[in-house]
Motif scaffolding. Structure first.
Motif, short mmCIF file in Angstrom:
data_model
loop_
_atom_site.label_atom_id
_atom_site.label_comp_id
_atom_site.label_asym_id
_atom_site.label_seq_id
_atom_site.Cartn_x
_atom_site.Cartn_y
_atom_site.Cartn_z
N TYR A 136 0.86 -1.20 0.00
CA TYR A 136 0.00 0.00 0.00
C TYR A 136 0.89 1.25 0.00
O TYR A 136 1.66 1.48 0.93
CB TYR A 136 -0.92 -0.02 1.22
CG TYR A 136 -1.77 1.22 1.30
CD1 TYR A 136 -2.75 1.47 0.32
CD2 TYR A 136 -1.59 2.15 2.30
CE1 TYR A 136 -3.51 2.62 0.36
CE2 TYR A 136 -2.35 3.31 2.35
CZ TYR A 136 -3.30 3.54 1.37
OH TYR A 136 -4.04 4.68 1.41
N CYS A 170 -6.55 6.78 2.24
CA CYS A 170 -6.82 6.14 3.52
C CYS A 170 -7.61 7.05 4.44
O CYS A 170 -8.02 6.66 5.53
CB CYS A 170 -5.52 5.72 4.20
SG CYS A 170 -4.53 7.11 4.79
N SER A 185 -10.27 3.59 4.93
CA SER A 185 -9.23 2.64 5.30
C SER A 185 -9.81 1.23 5.35
O SER A 185 -9.12 0.25 5.03
CB SER A 185 -8.63 3.01 6.66
OG SER A 185 -7.82 4.15 6.52
N ILE A 234 -8.33 -2.27 3.68
CA ILE A 234 -8.07 -3.47 4.48
C ILE A 234 -8.91 -4.65 3.97
O ILE A 234 -8.41 -5.76 3.79
CB ILE A 234 -8.40 -3.20 5.96
CG1 ILE A 234 -7.41 -2.18 6.52
CG2 ILE A 234 -8.38 -4.49 6.78
CD1 ILE A 234 -7.80 -1.61 7.86
N CYS A 265 -0.39 6.52 6.87
CA CYS A 265 -1.14 5.35 6.41
C CYS A 265 -1.18 4.32 7.53
O CYS A 265 -2.21 3.70 7.79
CB CYS A 265 -0.45 4.69 5.21
SG CYS A 265 -0.18 5.78 3.82
N ASN A 318 -3.58 5.12 10.33
CA ASN A 318 -4.99 4.95 9.94
C ASN A 318 -5.38 3.48 9.83
O ASN A 318 -6.47 3.08 10.21
CB ASN A 318 -5.27 5.67 8.63
CG ASN A 318 -5.53 7.17 8.85
OD1 ASN A 318 -5.78 7.58 9.98
ND2 ASN A 318 -5.45 7.95 7.80
N LEU A 319 -4.48 2.68 9.26
CA LEU A 319 -4.82 1.28 9.05
C LEU A 319 -4.64 0.43 10.31
O LEU A 319 -5.29 -0.60 10.47
CB LEU A 319 -3.96 0.69 7.92
CG LEU A 319 -4.11 1.35 6.54
CD1 LEU A 319 -3.09 0.79 5.56
CD2 LEU A 319 -5.52 1.15 5.99
N ASP A 320 -3.76 0.87 11.20
CA ASP A 320 -3.44 0.09 12.39
C ASP A 320 -4.11 0.67 13.64
O ASP A 320 -4.98 0.05 14.24
CB ASP A 320 -1.91 0.06 12.57
CG ASP A 320 -1.48 -0.74 13.78
OD1 ASP A 320 -1.69 -1.97 13.77
OD2 ASP A 320 -0.95 -0.14 14.74
N ARG A 339 -7.87 0.73 13.78
CA ARG A 339 -8.54 -0.52 13.48
C ARG A 339 -9.83 -0.73 14.30
O ARG A 339 -10.84 -1.18 13.74
CB ARG A 339 -7.58 -1.70 13.65
CG ARG A 339 -8.12 -3.04 13.17
CD ARG A 339 -8.38 -3.08 11.67
NE ARG A 339 -7.15 -2.93 10.89
CZ ARG A 339 -6.35 -3.93 10.56
NH1 ARG A 339 -6.62 -5.16 10.91
NH2 ARG A 339 -5.27 -3.69 9.84
N VAL A 356 -0.55 -4.55 9.75
CA VAL A 356 0.00 -3.54 8.86
C VAL A 356 1.44 -3.29 9.29
O VAL A 356 1.69 -2.89 10.43
CB VAL A 356 -0.80 -2.23 8.97
CG1 VAL A 356 -0.31 -1.22 7.94
CG2 VAL A 356 -2.28 -2.50 8.80
#
Ligand SMILES: Cc1cc2nc3c(=O)[nH]c(=O)nc-3n(C[C@H](O)[C@H](O)[C@H](O)COP(=O)(O)OP(=O)(O)OC[C@H]3O[C@@H](n4cnc5c(N)ncnc54)[C@H](O)[C@@H]3O)c2cc1C
Ligand code: SF4
Ligand code: SF4
Ligand code: SF4
Ligand code: SF4
Lengths: 281, 667
Positions: free
Chosen positions: A146, A190, A206, A210, A228, A231-233, A236, A251
């Motif tokens: 990503y 994201c 996001s 995922i 990133c 936001n992704l981790d 969550r 991530v």
């Protein structure tokens, strides 16, 4: 060749894991760099929405200090900082008058001589050539690479990778032994800085990134940007709530993957700091 | 003594809005040798021309300066008017007050002053003009048509039917062009092959047409009426006179996996092949790049099976020298392919195809025998998305223009799909629907209203594959910029029409201009749409810009008429603006010293040697002589000649000097 590093705010705060992994692999490969002394905020997304001069003066000061300290190149692990620094260098190069004005604002000389590297360029240049001999545990996982928005944009200025379907991260990961899946969400948004003001939007955007990675059977999402990653981790729980599901995919930073492949401990590369448990080692 | 008449034109308001024409006429009227000076609103109109003619007679003028627009626009008009009044046409000059002055400056004193200066240069020049006689050159009454698509076919047949000879040069193994690949054609949905193939056959059989396929233009020299063309006939590796076209060889060739160009890569062909069953000529060629024998030196199966022993592996390319009077360029266009679009997967998804691939799929003679089946797994797509303006109208992609044909063929494609897959759903993403043309908008409405094609106004940002389906993400701008996501089985891109490969190279060989997109350029966008800026070379069809069949055919007939008009004359008159090497009485003969440096620089090989002999017949001097039939008046030799022995008629050194001095001197 004197190499400097510009950590930016994230690497000293929310992305300490990223910072630790960058330093850990640098040490493992015998690479040295000097932190730019007295560095300041790059302006991030806020400055250039408010005041163009300010948005150039902030990065210009960082670059000017780097020059004063004789740094030939600067590694900028954060994609947002990287984009700001390169854009500033570009703008000041094409407009000498603007450059003079900015020099007055920062009360320093600026010539634009330092080469700015993002983390993948740094890896390509210093780590990839020695990677093969160092790998002890090939990273045998399926990964979704990503890139986010700022690593390859604005493409006309950065001139880095293919803007719609970048490949550089995929190539590095495959050199580690990973299988990079065909992943259309590579550069989808994201939610970025809306993380704080509109967590719902970040959860939605996001979440899509995922969901698609999990759907395609990836074991991990690999990133090269602290924004990133958070936001992704870190987001969550919000994402899972929004989507009413339990996304489990971890991530990780590309630097962490390298660290693991060359045998560094999960702790050493900051994996313990993640919100989503990383069962990869 | 010179008696010059000066005629200042207002060009409506084009000139008079910024130039004080009255003042110009008055000032010029006071100059020495100017016998008459006046102004008028439209000099080129009938009363304007009459004004000039009357003045020539009344004031016994020896020279005329029309101060108006560019000579490119109206020099022939005014020279003709002068000739009608009994004045040699080459004693008429034009001062360009429009393009060189009024259009580019503001209204003020200086602009008027500049206008006066421009007119003065021409007054000084025209005093030194001499009466010239036009040059007559013969016309070779054979036309060459380059490109055998529908445009080339139409042009060739039209010219041939006027009784003149035509040579057609087609670089692929068959004529027919893109039209031969189409399934059915808008706006009537008649079968493309059915209306095209009879014409292809007619070309092959017409007594006035010589067809060279698998051939390309090697070089072009000469000028209108007198082109000298070299053609390379690529070796087909067989003797066409003996080959019966039985096709046995094509079935036995072991190379079977070569992507078929005619099927747009959706089928395979052997190394010895006929591009499609209705090809004209219906004889195979060997594709040397893929033939086992040419690659490995072994095979020759085709030679063994050929019942007439027609295969010739050692056949060389042939170079033909042709004498040609006029040329029609009809080399057509090409389209961008799916790999041009990173946002749609760089061509890596099999089920994203371009318009020509859809045509082949929909064609009864195509790889799926006319059934719409997606390339990846042969399934009939239940949900299909058409994306219009793919690449076109997108400056970021370097293609700012509208490709003109794709709105229409997209409507056609969606319609054909609905006619073949009744329960299927067709969606079209578009920017605008451009359907100007006879029965065109009705056609699009039919697709929407009768065939229920779902038209969505908006762009598609990305297409990607997921679980064997294509996810199309776009926006509906008529529903307040709502994001739209369609899960499709197949996507068809209406990709931009672009210049054909090799167009730039050909344009340079022909010395004709082309635009930034490498489409051939017309001489005037409105009034000379079929001419190029090189006399005797005309355009037909999509080589000028993407266009549909009716437009291509109309233009082809237009160019044929131009050629026929040219061939209706036995001799062409050319402007006598050519170079001459001076001549004097013996023993001088000429100031030319015979260095012949001019000969080596002349781009048109127009300079010859002339020998002078004494009474005993002994050569006493050799000097340069210019062939006025070949000289194009470029002036290169004049600039080069060390002994100043060459002058360009109509632009002599003295005339140009007088113009310059007019600007430097007080008056
Ligand atoms: C997907 C699609 C669907 C279409 N559907 C329709 C339709 O339904 N109705 C309609 O009216 N129009 C349609 N068109 C447009 C139509 O195809 C064109 O109008 C037509 O083909 C133009 O003919 P042409 O002779 O100018 O060019 P082409 O068809 O491109 O022919 C040019 C010929 O010149 C040859 N050539 C090229 N370069 C050279 C060279 N250097 N030397 C010698 N030969 C050369 C080529 O091999 C070719 O044979 C469609 C187009 C596309 C892409
Ligand atoms: S087998 Fe011989 S005669 Fe028949 S098509 Fe081939 S070359 Fe021609
Ligand atoms: S030589 Fe062999 S490969 Fe070549 S065209 Fe003949 S049969 Fe085909
Ligand atoms: S014809 Fe229609 S689809 Fe083609 S470029 Fe023009 S507007 Fe777009
Ligand atoms: S002007 Fe001179 S150089 Fe030019 S074409 Fe004529 S002879 Fe040749």
């Amino acid at each position: 060749m004197k190499t400097g590093i510009y950590p930016g705010c994230s690497l000293t705060g929310s992305a300490r894991d990223y910072n630790e992994s960058v330093f850990a692999i640098a040490e493992a490969f015998g690479l040295e760099f000097i932190q730019i002394p007295d560095w300041n905020c790059c302006g991030a997304t806020a400055a250039h929405n408010l005041n163009k001069e300010l948005s150039l003066a902030l990065p210009a000061r960082i670059l000017a200090i780097a020059e004063k300290n004789g740094l030939d190149e600067i590694i900028v692990p954060c994609a947002a900082c990287y984009s700001r620094l390169v854009v500033t260098q570009h703008e000041l190069k094409k407009d000498p008058e603007l450059k003079n004005r900015i020099c007055e604002v920062i009360e320093m000389d600026y010539r634009g001589t330092s080469v700015i590297l993002n983390v993948i360029e740094w890896i390509d240049k210093y780590i990839v050539p020695k990677l093969e001999e160092k790998i002890v545990k090939p990273f045998n996982y399926k990964v979704a690479c990503y890139y986010g928005c700022l690593l390859v944009r604005p493409n006309k200025i950065l001139n880095y990778d293919r803007v719609e379907d970048p490949q550089t991260l995929d190539v590095v990961m495959s050199k580690l032994g990973a299988t990079a899946i065909d992943y259309p969400y590579k550069t989808e948004c994201c939610g970025a800085g809306l993380s704080i003001s509109r967590t719902d939007i970040v959860s939605k955007l996001s979440g899509k990134i995922i969901e698609d990675a999990e759907h395609r059977g990836a074991d991990a999402i690999v990133v090269a940007c602290p924004m990133c990653h958070s936001n992704l981790d870190m987001r969550r729980p919000d994402i899972n709530k929004y989507w009413d599901t339990e996304f489990k995919i971890p991530v990780i930073f590309v630097t962490q993957a390298i660290g693991l492949a060359i045998g560094l401990s999960p702790q050493k590369v900051g994996l313990r700091r993640h919100f989503v448990e990383v069962k990869i080692s | 003594m010179a008696r010059i008449g000066v005629f200042i034109c207002h060009c409506g308001e084009n000139i008079s809005a910024t130039v004080d024409c009255g003042k110009v006429a008055e000032t010029i009227g006071k100059l020495k040798h100017v016998a008459y000076s006046t102004e008028y609103k439209y000099m080129c109109s009938d009363p304007g021309q009459t004004l000039i003619k009357d003045a020539i007679k009344e004031h016994k003028l020896t020279g005329v300066v029309v101060s108006a627009c560019s000579p490119r626009m109206h020099e022939p008009t005014f020279r003709k008017a002068c000739a009608e009044a009994g004045l040699n046409p080459f004693l008429c000059e034009m001062a360009n007050l429009r393009e060189h002055c009024s259009w580019v400056h503001e209204k003020n004193e200086l602009t008027t002053q500049k206008a006066i200066d421009i007119v003065r240069t021409q007054v000084e020049k025209v005093k030194l003009n001499s009466a010239l006689q036009p040059i007559k050159v013969p016309v070779t009454k054979t036309a060459m048509v380059i490109g055998g698509g529908i445009a080339g076919i139409q042009a060739a047949l039209d010219i041939a039917n006027t009784g003149h000879k035509v040579v057609m040069i087609e670089r692929s193994p068959s004529i027919g062009g893109h039209m031969s690949q189409l399934s059915e054609t808008f706006p009537t949905l008649d079968c493309s092959q059915c209306i095209l193939t009879p014409r292809m056959v007619e070309v092959a059989q017409h007594p006035n047409i010589t067809l060279y396929t698998y051939a390309e233009v090697e070089s072009v020299e000469g000028f209108i009426g007198n082109f000298k063309v070299k053609i390379r006939k690529k070796a087909k590796s067989l003797d066409e006179k003996i080959c019966t076209g039985c096709g046995l060889c094509t079935t036995k060739c072991p190379q079977k996996k070569i992507p078929n160009e005619f099927e747009q890569g959706m089928g395979m062909r052997p190394a010895i092949y006929v591009p499609f069953p209705q090809a004209v000529p219906n004889r195979p060629v060997i594709d040397k790049e893929h033939c086992t024998y040419y690659i490995k030196g072994k095979c020759k199966i085709c030679e063994v099976v050929c019942p007439t022993k027609a295969i010739r592996f050692d056949q060389p390319d042939e170079i033909l020298d042709l004498e040609i009077g006029a040329i029609v360029v009809a080399t057509g266009f090409d389209i961008k392919h799916a790999d041009f679009f990173p946002e749609y997967g760089y061509g890596k998804y099999k089920d994203i195809i371009d318009g020509l691939q859809f045509e082949r799929m929909a064609s009864a003679s195509g790889p799926t025998s006319g059934e719409i089946r997606r390339p990846s797994d042969g399934q009939v797509p239940k949900n299909i998305v058409f994306i219009a303006c793919a690449g076109s109208r997108d400056p970021a992609k370097g293609i700012a223009y509208c490709s003109k044909i794709c709105c229409m063929y997209t409507a056609k494609h969606a319609m054909l799909y609905k006619h073949k897959v009744h329960e299927g759903r067709a969606h079209v993403f578009y920017m605008d629907i451009r359907s100007g043309g006879k029965n065109y908008d009705e056609f699009v409405r039919r697709a929407i209203e009768e065939d229920h094609v779902n038209y969505i106004r908006g762009r598609v940002s990305t297409v990607f594959e997921r679980d064997g389906k294509l996810i199309v993400k776009g926006v509906d701008t008529l529903l307040g910029a709502q994001p739209v996501e369609i899960v499709a089985d197949m996507v068809v891109l209406a990709t931009a029409g672009v210049a054909n490969a090799g167009a730039e190279d050909l344009a340079q060989k022909l010395h004709v201009s082309y635009d930034q997109h490498k489409f051939f350029a017309e001489a005037h966008p409105k009034l000379k749409p079929v001419e190029t800026n090189t006399a005797g070379i005309f355009l037909a069809g999509a080589c000028q810009n993407p266009k549909d069949i009716p437009d291509a055919v109309s233009q082809a007939s237009g160019s044929a008429v131009k050629v026929a008009a040219l061939f209706s004359q036995d001799m062409l008159t050319r402007e006598p603006l050519v170079a001459v090497v001076n001549r004097y009485a013996p023993p001088m003969y000429s100031t030319c010293v015979g260095c012949f440096l001019c000969q080596s620089v002349c781009p048109y090989q127009a300079i010859e040697r002339e020998e002078f002999k004494n009474r005993e017949g002994k050569v006493v001097k050799t000097v340069a002589k210019i062939n006025e039939g070949l000289c194009q008046g470029c002036g290169t030799c004049v600039a080069l000649c060390r002994s100043k022995s060459i002058d360009l008629l109509g632009y002599s050194n003295n005339q140009v000097h007088a113009e310059v001095m007019a600007l430097l001197n007080e008056y």
